[in-house]
Design a protein around this motif. Structure first.
Motif, PDB file in Angstrom:
ATOM      1  N   SER A 155     -37.759  37.702  -7.618  1.00  0.00           N
ATOM      2  CA  SER A 155     -37.736  36.265  -7.343  1.00  0.00           C
ATOM      3  C   SER A 155     -36.939  35.517  -8.399  1.00  0.00           C
ATOM      4  N   VAL A 156     -36.416  34.363  -8.021  1.00  0.00           N
ATOM      5  CA  VAL A 156     -35.641  33.563  -8.966  1.00  0.00           C
ATOM      6  C   VAL A 156     -36.540  33.016 -10.076  1.00  0.00           C
ATOM      7  N   HIS A 157     -37.828  32.779  -9.766  1.00  0.00           N
ATOM      8  CA  HIS A 157     -38.755  32.306 -10.798  1.00  0.00           C
ATOM      9  C   HIS A 157     -38.770  33.289 -11.973  1.00  0.00           C
ATOM     10  N   HIS A 158     -38.924  34.564 -11.660  1.00  0.00           N
ATOM     11  CA  HIS A 158     -38.962  35.596 -12.697  1.00  0.00           C
ATOM     12  C   HIS A 158     -37.625  35.682 -13.428  1.00  0.00           C
ATOM     13  N   GLN A 159     -36.540  35.629 -12.684  1.00  0.00           N
ATOM     14  CA  GLN A 159     -35.211  35.761 -13.279  1.00  0.00           C
ATOM     15  C   GLN A 159     -34.872  34.595 -14.194  1.00  0.00           C
ATOM     16  N   LEU A 160     -35.378  33.408 -13.874  1.00  0.00           N
ATOM     17  CA  LEU A 160     -35.125  32.246 -14.728  1.00  0.00           C
ATOM     18  C   LEU A 160     -35.974  32.285 -16.000  1.00  0.00           C
ATOM     19  N   LEU A 161     -37.211  32.706 -15.865  1.00  0.00           N
ATOM     20  CA  LEU A 161     -38.128  32.638 -17.000  1.00  0.00           C
ATOM     21  C   LEU A 161     -37.956  33.784 -17.992  1.00  0.00           C
ATOM     22  N   ALA A 193     -36.586  22.087 -17.682  1.00  0.00           N
ATOM     23  CA  ALA A 193     -35.828  22.256 -16.441  1.00  0.00           C
ATOM     24  C   ALA A 193     -34.878  23.433 -16.566  1.00  0.00           C
ATOM     25  N   LEU A 194     -34.761  24.190 -15.493  1.00  0.00           N
ATOM     26  CA  LEU A 194     -33.871  25.354 -15.449  1.00  0.00           C
ATOM     27  C   LEU A 194     -33.057  25.275 -14.166  1.00  0.00           C
ATOM     28  N   ASP A 195     -31.742  25.302 -14.304  1.00  0.00           N
ATOM     29  CA  ASP A 195     -30.859  25.208 -13.145  1.00  0.00           C
ATOM     30  C   ASP A 195     -30.380  26.588 -12.717  1.00  0.00           C
ATOM     31  N   THR A 196     -30.225  26.746 -11.426  1.00  0.00           N
ATOM     32  CA  THR A 196     -29.663  27.973 -10.873  1.00  0.00           C
ATOM     33  C   THR A 196     -28.763  27.596  -9.703  1.00  0.00           C
ATOM     34  N   ALA A 197     -28.129  28.591  -9.119  1.00  0.00           N
ATOM     35  CA  ALA A 197     -27.173  28.340  -8.038  1.00  0.00           C
ATOM     36  C   ALA A 197     -27.675  28.939  -6.735  1.00  0.00           C
ATOM     37  N   LEU A 198     -27.461  28.210  -5.648  1.00  0.00           N
ATOM     38  CA  LEU A 198     -27.659  28.757  -4.314  1.00  0.00           C
ATOM     39  C   LEU A 198     -26.335  29.346  -3.858  1.00  0.00           C
ATOM     40  N   PRO A 256     -25.341  36.403  -8.603  1.00  0.00           N
ATOM     41  CA  PRO A 256     -25.094  37.727  -8.015  1.00  0.00           C
ATOM     42  C   PRO A 256     -23.918  38.410  -8.699  1.00  0.00           C
ATOM     43  N   ASP A 257     -23.896  39.722  -8.622  1.00  0.00           N
ATOM     44  CA  ASP A 257     -22.825  40.521  -9.205  1.00  0.00           C
ATOM     45  C   ASP A 257     -21.575  40.396  -8.337  1.00  0.00           C
ATOM     46  N   ALA A 258     -20.623  39.589  -8.792  1.00  0.00           N
ATOM     47  CA  ALA A 258     -19.414  39.330  -8.005  1.00  0.00           C
ATOM     48  C   ALA A 258     -18.497  40.548  -7.938  1.00  0.00           C
ATOM     49  N   THR A 259     -18.761  41.567  -8.753  1.00  0.00           N
ATOM     50  CA  THR A 259     -17.952  42.793  -8.659  1.00  0.00           C
ATOM     51  C   THR A 259     -18.413  43.669  -7.502  1.00  0.00           C
ATOM     52  N   ARG A 260     -19.622  43.433  -7.010  1.00  0.00           N
ATOM     53  CA  ARG A 260     -20.171  44.251  -5.928  1.00  0.00           C
ATOM     54  C   ARG A 260     -20.402  43.449  -4.655  1.00  0.00           C
ATOM     55  N   LEU A 261     -20.304  42.135  -4.755  1.00  0.00           N
ATOM     56  CA  LEU A 261     -20.594  41.282  -3.614  1.00  0.00           C
ATOM     57  C   LEU A 261     -19.537  40.196  -3.468  1.00  0.00           C
ATOM     58  N   ARG A 262     -19.320  39.773  -2.264  1.00  0.00           N
ATOM     59  CA  ARG A 262     -18.540  38.571  -1.992  1.00  0.00           C
ATOM     60  C   ARG A 262     -19.491  37.395  -2.168  1.00  0.00           C
ATOM     61  N   VAL A 263     -19.176  36.494  -3.085  1.00  0.00           N
ATOM     62  CA  VAL A 263     -20.100  35.421  -3.459  1.00  0.00           C
ATOM     63  C   VAL A 263     -19.448  34.067  -3.231  1.00  0.00           C
ATOM     64  N   GLN A 264     -20.186  33.195  -2.571  1.00  0.00           N
ATOM     65  CA  GLN A 264     -19.736  31.809  -2.411  1.00  0.00           C
ATOM     66  C   GLN A 264     -20.843  30.885  -2.908  1.00  0.00           C
ATOM     67  N   ARG A 265     -20.572  30.184  -3.992  1.00  0.00           N
ATOM     68  CA  ARG A 265     -21.559  29.257  -4.544  1.00  0.00           C
ATOM     69  C   ARG A 265     -21.638  28.023  -3.654  1.00  0.00           C
ATOM     70  N   LEU A 266     -22.863  27.609  -3.332  1.00  0.00           N
ATOM     71  CA  LEU A 266     -23.048  26.497  -2.406  1.00  0.00           C
ATOM     72  C   LEU A 266     -23.548  25.225  -3.091  1.00  0.00           C
ATOM     73  N   ALA A 267     -24.508  25.355  -3.994  1.00  0.00           N
ATOM     74  CA  ALA A 267     -25.091  24.161  -4.615  1.00  0.00           C
ATOM     75  C   ALA A 267     -25.920  24.555  -5.824  1.00  0.00           C
ATOM     76  N   THR A 268     -26.282  23.568  -6.616  1.00  0.00           N
ATOM     77  CA  THR A 268     -27.165  23.759  -7.762  1.00  0.00           C
ATOM     78  C   THR A 268     -28.585  23.399  -7.371  1.00  0.00           C
ATOM     79  N   VAL A 269     -29.537  24.224  -7.775  1.00  0.00           N
ATOM     80  CA  VAL A 269     -30.952  23.983  -7.507  1.00  0.00           C
ATOM     81  C   VAL A 269     -31.676  23.930  -8.846  1.00  0.00           C
ATOM     82  N   ARG A 270     -32.456  22.886  -9.064  1.00  0.00           N
ATOM     83  CA  ARG A 270     -33.169  22.709 -10.334  1.00  0.00           C
ATOM     84  C   ARG A 270     -34.644  23.059 -10.176  1.00  0.00           C
ATOM     85  N   TYR A 271     -35.148  23.834 -11.131  1.00  0.00           N
ATOM     86  CA  TYR A 271     -36.568  24.183 -11.207  1.00  0.00           C
ATOM     87  C   TYR A 271     -37.183  23.524 -12.441  1.00  0.00           C
ATOM     88  N   VAL A 272     -38.460  23.124 -12.309  1.00  0.00           N
ATOM     89  CA  VAL A 272     -39.201  22.542 -13.431  1.00  0.00           C
ATOM     90  C   VAL A 272     -40.561  23.222 -13.521  1.00  0.00           C
TER      91      VAL A 272
END
Length: 332
Positions: A207-213, A270-275, A160-176
């Motif tokens: 969707s995150v699928h589109h953003q990752l690919l 494998a593609l990692d992203t953040a929750l 997320p755009d941290a300049t426009r949002l308050r962001v707290q990273r929670l965990a890593t999520v892996r897609y395959v």
């Protein structure tokens, strides 16, 4: 012998979702546990309630006859529990002398992957006056609704755009990458450019699928050959199993479907992203949202505790990608 509540819940979950895996996800337990509950229920009643089909499990005539009564029993217990919880919450609120504070929270994925029950229980403990209202969507939608003030806070995947949002990273999520049964040889040792030539199941741009690919195929100098578009993760996986083509899936979802349905997976791709948990910065809140600023702070404080780094004392580490799709969940 009289069936117990968990056995009836297992029957309802399988009747609703069609497979042990999805029923287990909905009940936040293992497929083995659901199978044991069903076996116990059939043993207690002395009848066969389920039969195997090519796509999972289906009710027998005896199961169909029992289902409405099982649903009535489970719903009656749920109403009793809700009434008791409401009375307890009302007593807590009255004793504190505080009015109810509505908090609109955007969700993605499924309750188990978000640890939603654990999170909201902790929120209630810290802020008993808070009244969560959940709205489900995809990551891009959540971020947009938060920025526009339609959500007080929300979960999202990506960056997320941290300049426009308050962001707290929670965990890593892996897609395959997941593909139909028998396609393993078409995945092994292939680059992204080669995979682009195969049929793909597309998802919405938010969707995150589109953003990752998108950046992966852009770097490979190619575009995917898409044959369908879906906006629900469960529908996407059904199309993969039906032989339509490839897609991305959370690693644990992919491993489960590989075990239960034989889908092919490529952990090489494998593609990692953040929750994340996001909200508007306090400085950007409107007057109405500013009234909920304290509530948003509670959400962020609780999230930092629930998703604290490393395993909790006395508990094994949890992988965020461990699934549990909600009924008709959206893509993330």
């Amino acid at each position: 012998m009289t069936p117990d509540l968990r056995q009836l819940q297992a029957l309802l979950a399988v009747a609703t979702h069609g497979t042990l895996g999805r029923a287990a996800d909905a009940l936040h337990c293992s497929a083995t546990a659901v199978s044991m509950q069903l076996t116990g229920l059939q043993h207690r009643l002395g009848v066969t309630l389920l039969r195997r089909t090519g796509r999972g499990l289906a009710l027998t005539p005896e199961g169909e006859q029992l289902l409405p009564m099982a649903r009535d029993a489970v719903e009656a217990v749920a109403r009793l529990s809700a009434m008791a919880a409401g009375q307890q919450a009302g007593q807590t609120t009255r004793s504190a002398g505080s009015p109810t504070v509505p908090v609109v929270l955007g969700t993605i994925l499924d309750p188990a992957a978000l640890r939603l029950g654990e999170f909201l229980h902790a929120v209630r403990q810290q802020g008993p006056q808070l009244h969560p209202e959940l709205r489900h969507g995809v990551s891009g939608w959540v971020q947009r609704e938060v920025r526009e003030g339609q959500l007080h806070a929300g979960f999202c995947l990506g960056q997320p755009d941290a300049t426009r949002l308050r962001v707290q990273r929670l965990a890593t999520v892996r897609y395959v990458v997941v593909a139909p049964r028998g396609w393993q040889s078409r995945l092994h040792g292939r680059g992204w450019d080669a995979l682009a030539e195969l049929p793909w199941i597309d998802t919405p741009r938010d969707s995150v699928h589109h953003q990752l690919l998108q950046p992966v195929f852009k770097a490979a100098g190619t575009r995917r050959h898409t044959v369908a578009r879906v906006d629900q993760e469960a529908s996407m996986m059904d199309l993969v199993k039906a032989g339509f083509g490839l897609s991305l899936a959370r690693e644990a979802v992919a491993l489960r479907e590989a075990d239960q349905a034989g889908v092919a997976i490529s952990r090489q791709h494998a593609l990692d992203t953040a929750l994340n948990l996001v909200a508007r910065p306090a400085s950007a809140m409107s007057t109405d949202l500013a009234e909920a600023a304290d509530a948003v702070n509670v959400l962020f404080d609780v999230a930092a505790t629930v998703w604290q780094p490393g395993p909790l004392p006395g508990k094994p580490a949890r992988a965020l990608s461990v699934p549990g799709e909600t009924p008709a969940p959206g893509t993330a």
